[in-house]
Design a protein around this motif. Structure first.
Motif, PDB file in Angstrom:
ATOM      1  N   PHE A  54      -9.718 -39.440  27.812  1.00 31.24           N
ATOM      2  CA  PHE A  54      -9.265 -38.897  29.068  1.00 31.24           C
ATOM      3  C   PHE A  54      -7.770 -38.417  29.233  1.00 31.24           C
ATOM      4  O   PHE A  54      -7.208 -38.613  27.922  1.00 31.24           O
ATOM      5  CB  PHE A  54      -9.179 -40.281  30.264  1.00 31.24           C
ATOM      6  N   TYR A  60      -7.263 -46.889  29.754  1.00 29.38           N
ATOM      7  CA  TYR A  60      -7.704 -46.259  30.906  1.00 29.38           C
ATOM      8  C   TYR A  60      -7.971 -47.251  32.059  1.00 29.38           C
ATOM      9  O   TYR A  60      -7.214 -46.772  33.294  1.00 29.38           O
ATOM     10  CB  TYR A  60      -9.326 -45.980  30.664  1.00 29.38           C
ATOM     11  N   ASP A 100     -13.957 -42.945  30.051  1.00 35.68           N
ATOM     12  CA  ASP A 100     -13.017 -44.055  29.760  1.00 35.68           C
ATOM     13  C   ASP A 100     -12.503 -44.057  28.242  1.00 35.68           C
ATOM     14  O   ASP A 100     -11.722 -44.990  27.743  1.00 35.68           O
ATOM     15  CB  ASP A 100     -13.402 -45.312  30.271  1.00 35.68           C
ATOM     16  N   ARG A 123     -10.290 -47.961  26.109  1.00 32.54           N
ATOM     17  CA  ARG A 123     -10.615 -48.445  27.562  1.00 32.54           C
ATOM     18  C   ARG A 123      -9.520 -49.295  28.426  1.00 32.54           C
ATOM     19  O   ARG A 123      -9.549 -49.221  29.506  1.00 32.54           O
ATOM     20  CB  ARG A 123     -12.034 -49.108  27.479  1.00 32.54           C
TER      21      ARG A 123
END
Length: 87
Positions: free
Chosen positions: A62, A41, A59, A38
């Protein structure tokens, strides 16, 4: 164990990448690994749109897609979490 990984495909100037997988880090829990992914992201999202790069996925799983043929930079970076066995 949970590994944060990314896979690289594409071209960067004169180098070509074809499904090269790298382990970024390993964690005892999935939650720790999710926190790391995350963070990546957020970094990509905070860079903002530039017309040549887009993000697809969630998230925690990806892909960053870059398409800048004028600079000879095209490709993808796929970030994900993989559970590793305790062999």
């Amino acid at each position: 164990m949970f590994a944060v990984k990314f896979e690289r495909d594409g071209q960067n100037i004169k180098r070509y990448y074809n499904h090269e997988v790298f382990t970024d880090s390993r964690h005892e829990t999935r939650e720790e690994a999710e926190k790391v992914v995350r963070g990546y992201y957020r970094d990509f999202v905070n860079d903002g749109p530039d017309g040549r790069t887009r993000i697809e996925g969630t998230d925690t799983d990806f892909t960053v897609i870059t398409d800048n043929p004028a600079a000879r930079i095209t490709g993808t970076l796929h970030f994900y979490i993989e559970e590793e066995g305790n062999d």
